[in-house]
Write a protein that holds these residues in place. Sequence first.
Motif, PDB file in Angstrom:
ATOM      1  N   ARG A 197      47.720   9.222 -35.238  1.00 52.38           N
ATOM      2  CA  ARG A 197      48.879  10.039 -34.486  1.00 52.38           C
ATOM      3  C   ARG A 197      48.994  11.317 -35.083  1.00 52.38           C
ATOM      4  NH1 ARG A 197      54.234   7.529 -34.758  1.00 52.38           N
ATOM      5  NH2 ARG A 197      54.504   8.718 -32.723  1.00 52.38           N
ATOM      6  N   GLN A 198      48.513  11.413 -36.184  1.00 52.92           N
ATOM      7  CA  GLN A 198      48.856  12.825 -37.049  1.00 52.92           C
ATOM      8  C   GLN A 198      47.683  13.770 -36.672  1.00 52.92           C
ATOM      9  OE1 GLN A 198      49.880  12.786 -41.425  1.00 52.92           O
ATOM     10  NE2 GLN A 198      49.316  10.683 -41.252  1.00 52.92           N
ATOM     11  N   ALA A 199      46.658  13.108 -35.901  1.00 51.44           N
ATOM     12  CA  ALA A 199      45.330  14.416 -35.449  1.00 51.44           C
ATOM     13  C   ALA A 199      45.037  14.219 -34.333  1.00 51.44           C
ATOM     14  CB  ALA A 199      44.279  13.603 -36.437  1.00 51.44           C
ATOM     15  N   ILE A 200      45.407  13.359 -33.534  1.00 48.48           N
ATOM     16  CA  ILE A 200      44.940  13.325 -31.994  1.00 48.48           C
ATOM     17  C   ILE A 200      46.289  13.620 -31.268  1.00 48.48           C
ATOM     18  CG2 ILE A 200      44.062  11.812 -30.106  1.00 48.48           C
ATOM     19  CD1 ILE A 200      42.279  12.311 -32.826  1.00 48.48           C
ATOM     20  N   PRO A 201      46.144  14.456 -30.289  1.00 51.09           N
ATOM     21  CA  PRO A 201      47.302  14.970 -29.364  1.00 51.09           C
ATOM     22  C   PRO A 201      47.968  13.741 -28.750  1.00 51.09           C
ATOM     23  CG  PRO A 201      45.381  16.419 -29.091  1.00 51.09           C
ATOM     24  CD  PRO A 201      44.912  15.449 -30.018  1.00 51.09           C
ATOM     25  N   SER A 202      49.170  14.011 -28.571  1.00 50.53           N
ATOM     26  CA  SER A 202      50.094  12.847 -27.633  1.00 50.53           C
ATOM     27  C   SER A 202      50.571  13.576 -26.567  1.00 50.53           C
ATOM     28  CB  SER A 202      51.057  12.229 -28.646  1.00 50.53           C
ATOM     29  OG  SER A 202      52.094  11.649 -27.924  1.00 50.53           O
ATOM     30  N   VAL A 203      50.890  12.802 -25.502  1.00 55.08           N
ATOM     31  CA  VAL A 203      51.494  13.462 -24.260  1.00 55.08           C
ATOM     32  C   VAL A 203      52.920  13.888 -24.321  1.00 55.08           C
ATOM     33  CG1 VAL A 203      52.199  11.165 -23.408  1.00 55.08           C
ATOM     34  CG2 VAL A 203      51.659  13.117 -21.812  1.00 55.08           C
ATOM     35  N   HIS A 204      53.315  13.183 -25.586  1.00 59.88           N
ATOM     36  CA  HIS A 204      54.890  13.728 -26.139  1.00 59.88           C
ATOM     37  C   HIS A 204      54.864  15.084 -26.493  1.00 59.88           C
ATOM     38  CE1 HIS A 204      56.005   9.533 -25.829  1.00 59.88           C
ATOM     39  NE2 HIS A 204      55.083   9.244 -26.794  1.00 59.88           N
ATOM     40  N   GLU A 205      53.881  15.525 -26.819  1.00 62.11           N
ATOM     41  CA  GLU A 205      53.936  17.081 -27.129  1.00 62.11           C
ATOM     42  C   GLU A 205      54.326  18.091 -26.110  1.00 62.11           C
ATOM     43  OE1 GLU A 205      50.547  18.302 -29.756  1.00 62.11           O
ATOM     44  OE2 GLU A 205      50.125  16.244 -30.055  1.00 62.11           O
ATOM     45  N   LEU A 206      54.079  17.547 -24.834  1.00 65.88           N
ATOM     46  CA  LEU A 206      54.367  18.296 -23.668  1.00 65.88           C
ATOM     47  C   LEU A 206      55.656  18.033 -22.972  1.00 65.88           C
ATOM     48  CD1 LEU A 206      50.749  17.980 -21.780  1.00 65.88           C
ATOM     49  CD2 LEU A 206      51.623  19.942 -23.336  1.00 65.88           C
ATOM     50  N   GLN A 207      56.415  17.248 -23.533  1.00 67.15           N
ATOM     51  CA  GLN A 207      57.776  16.568 -23.150  1.00 67.15           C
ATOM     52  C   GLN A 207      58.823  17.297 -24.276  1.00 67.15           C
ATOM     53  OE1 GLN A 207      56.831  12.371 -23.044  1.00 67.15           O
ATOM     54  NE2 GLN A 207      55.565  12.571 -20.977  1.00 67.15           N
ATOM     55  N   ASP A 208      58.433  17.921 -25.128  1.00 73.91           N
ATOM     56  CA  ASP A 208      59.607  18.263 -26.018  1.00 73.91           C
ATOM     57  C   ASP A 208      60.150  19.469 -25.474  1.00 73.91           C
ATOM     58  OD1 ASP A 208      60.858  19.149 -28.285  1.00 73.91           O
ATOM     59  OD2 ASP A 208      59.048  19.942 -29.501  1.00 73.91           O
ATOM     60  N   HIS A 209      61.492  19.093 -25.583  1.00 74.61           N
ATOM     61  CA  HIS A 209      62.401  20.426 -24.889  1.00 74.61           C
ATOM     62  C   HIS A 209      63.313  20.899 -25.959  1.00 74.61           C
ATOM     63  CE1 HIS A 209      60.779  19.424 -20.947  1.00 74.61           C
ATOM     64  NE2 HIS A 209      61.278  18.202 -21.176  1.00 74.61           N
ATOM     65  N   MET A 210      63.205  20.584 -27.222  1.00 73.89           N
ATOM     66  CA  MET A 210      64.150  20.992 -28.139  1.00 73.89           C
ATOM     67  C   MET A 210      63.481  21.598 -29.422  1.00 73.89           C
ATOM     68  SD  MET A 210      64.674  17.492 -30.455  1.00 73.89           S
ATOM     69  CE  MET A 210      64.995  18.093 -31.892  1.00 73.89           C
ATOM     70  N   GLY A 211      62.120  21.742 -29.207  1.00 73.81           N
ATOM     71  CA  GLY A 211      61.626  22.408 -30.385  1.00 73.81           C
ATOM     72  C   GLY A 211      61.554  23.939 -30.500  1.00 73.81           C
ATOM     73  N   LYS A 212      61.226  24.676 -31.223  1.00 78.62           N
ATOM     74  CA  LYS A 212      61.261  25.897 -31.423  1.00 78.62           C
ATOM     75  C   LYS A 212      60.010  26.368 -32.139  1.00 78.62           C
ATOM     76  CE  LYS A 212      66.139  26.787 -32.046  1.00 78.62           C
ATOM     77  NZ  LYS A 212      67.280  27.454 -33.019  1.00 78.62           N
ATOM     78  N   ASP A 213      59.380  27.374 -31.720  1.00 81.44           N
ATOM     79  CA  ASP A 213      57.930  27.936 -32.345  1.00 81.44           C
ATOM     80  C   ASP A 213      58.057  28.173 -33.760  1.00 81.44           C
ATOM     81  OD1 ASP A 213      56.950  27.640 -29.874  1.00 81.44           O
ATOM     82  OD2 ASP A 213      56.820  29.897 -29.448  1.00 81.44           O
ATOM     83  N   ASP A 214      59.295  28.798 -34.115  1.00 82.05           N
ATOM     84  CA  ASP A 214      59.478  29.185 -35.676  1.00 82.05           C
ATOM     85  C   ASP A 214      60.945  29.045 -36.089  1.00 82.05           C
ATOM     86  OD1 ASP A 214      59.369  30.414 -38.031  1.00 82.05           O
ATOM     87  OD2 ASP A 214      59.665  32.607 -37.379  1.00 82.05           O
ATOM     88  N   PRO A 215      61.198  27.694 -36.004  1.00 88.15           N
ATOM     89  CA  PRO A 215      62.470  27.356 -36.406  1.00 88.15           C
ATOM     90  C   PRO A 215      63.041  27.479 -37.959  1.00 88.15           C
ATOM     91  CG  PRO A 215      61.238  25.287 -36.687  1.00 88.15           C
ATOM     92  CD  PRO A 215      60.236  26.261 -36.328  1.00 88.15           C
ATOM     93  N   MET A 216      61.910  27.945 -38.664  1.00 88.99           N
ATOM     94  CA  MET A 216      62.375  28.512 -40.051  1.00 88.99           C
ATOM     95  C   MET A 216      62.438  30.005 -40.180  1.00 88.99           C
ATOM     96  SD  MET A 216      60.385  26.231 -43.013  1.00 88.99           S
ATOM     97  CE  MET A 216      58.786  26.722 -42.419  1.00 88.99           C
ATOM     98  N   GLY A 217      62.470  30.660 -39.018  1.00 92.93           N
ATOM     99  CA  GLY A 217      62.680  32.053 -38.899  1.00 92.93           C
ATOM    100  C   GLY A 217      61.523  32.777 -39.814  1.00 92.93           C
ATOM    101  N   GLU A 218      60.447  32.580 -40.180  1.00 93.10           N
ATOM    102  CA  GLU A 218      59.700  33.250 -40.777  1.00 93.10           C
ATOM    103  C   GLU A 218      59.475  34.565 -40.541  1.00 93.10           C
ATOM    104  OE1 GLU A 218      56.707  30.211 -43.277  1.00 93.10           O
ATOM    105  OE2 GLU A 218      56.064  30.581 -41.194  1.00 93.10           O
ATOM    106  N   GLU A 219      59.478  34.882 -39.182  1.00 87.23           N
ATOM    107  CA  GLU A 219      59.350  36.286 -38.889  1.00 87.23           C
ATOM    108  C   GLU A 219      60.560  37.268 -39.386  1.00 87.23           C
ATOM    109  OE1 GLU A 219      61.220  35.603 -34.219  1.00 87.23           O
ATOM    110  OE2 GLU A 219      59.261  36.488 -34.678  1.00 87.23           O
ATOM    111  N   PHE A 220      61.563  36.635 -39.743  1.00 86.38           N
ATOM    112  CA  PHE A 220      62.860  37.393 -40.176  1.00 86.38           C
ATOM    113  C   PHE A 220      62.621  37.397 -41.866  1.00 86.38           C
ATOM    114  CE2 PHE A 220      64.276  35.735 -36.114  1.00 86.38           C
ATOM    115  CZ  PHE A 220      64.174  36.984 -35.397  1.00 86.38           C
TER     116      PHE A 220
END
Length: 417
Positions: free
Chosen positions: A125-148
């Motif tokens: 589960r840590q290595a192999i893609p899951s279909v759940h990855e395409l069903q995520d509507h809450m995530g952010k690309d950079d939730p820690m604001g590293e670009e800032f």
Amino acid sequence: MTNQNSGMDDKRNLAEQRAVELKSKIQPYLDAREGIPTGMKLADQYKIQKQKILKLLGGTEEDWNDWHWQVKNRFGDVEQLSKILNLSEEEKQQIAAVGERFRWAASPYYVSLMDPDDKDCPVRRQAIPSVHELQDHMGKDDPMGEEFTSPVPSITRRYPDRLIIKVTNQCAMYCRHCQRRRNIGEIDKGTPKEQLEGALEYVRNHPEIRDVLLTGGDAFMLNEEVLDWLLGELNKIEHVEVKRLGTRTLVTMPQRVTPELCNILEKHHPVYVNTHFNNPKEITQEVAEACDKLTKAGVPIGNQAVLLKGINNDPHVMKKLNHELLKVRIRPYYIFHAKPVTGTAHFITRVEEGIAIMEALRGQTSGLAIPTYIINAPNGYGKTPMLPEYLISSGKDYITIRTWEGRVMQYPNLENI
């Protein structure tokens, strides 16, 4: 004399009663422990999978122990993977669909740790893609604001006296819960030398920086020449007291820990390594050998687990993980609450689960086996400890506390003036 013996007997009886009480508290873990798979217990199964992989790839034992071969032969094709794991047609289609959006790859070594029949295997589960990855509507690309929080390219700075230098985007495996999956790209590449020189110049110009963490990607994916140069340049900066390296190769490709790498690390002390084990199945004999090399080179090792649903969000599993870590001389350091990164929502637990795990550790095992549970505050505002509440109230001359067993009692809070 009789009264004295009687008093001793009374005390011993109380101690024995307390021992029975204490054993009853840990008995649920002792019962559960026997059913928790560990890498050491599964050594024979892993060897079978290893031989299947070597046959498929046309490799030898010498190849297997060569980290360059491990990187070159990473699994990243679902048809190839299906020759090692028993995947249904639906699973193969889902993995291929996710792979079109999110890159994936896993070293032959890490694939050998996967249960070929169990799609819920915590290693898989840590290595192999899951279909759940395409069903995520809450995530952010950079939730820690590293670009800032990047004052110059390749640096992240969130604290007064320390910072991160991201030295590569490459890893031995691309974790499905990765906090920097936005940086993976399609090509593995190290940070350009001019950017690294710019990062070093920033450190030179900021004397308050005493601690520098090299990460990425994975710092151990750098070749020895670049790593030696970077650590050497940091050594020349008088106010830099500590160098740290972030790596998951101990988990995903322990073959990377070579005598050459250890010699370089030993040259540049004080050097600390933080790694990232999430489940007891990941701790194998190969891991123990890699840790032995690092510790003989004088390198302390800490573990930064991530709390992940279906991987380790169980008090008994987390305790067993920490015990297995200590056996190979890795100190449990942090448990991170999973960050809401795009495509990873299916791994995220409630914070209360993390608090419950900490409750189950404190008093139930040695302090060495108790990491700190951490939430990374949004937008780059840093690590925030999450702790069970043990201070209930405070009065003029005492405080009221709750012990690890839930006993409520007063404790004197006096100052001798």
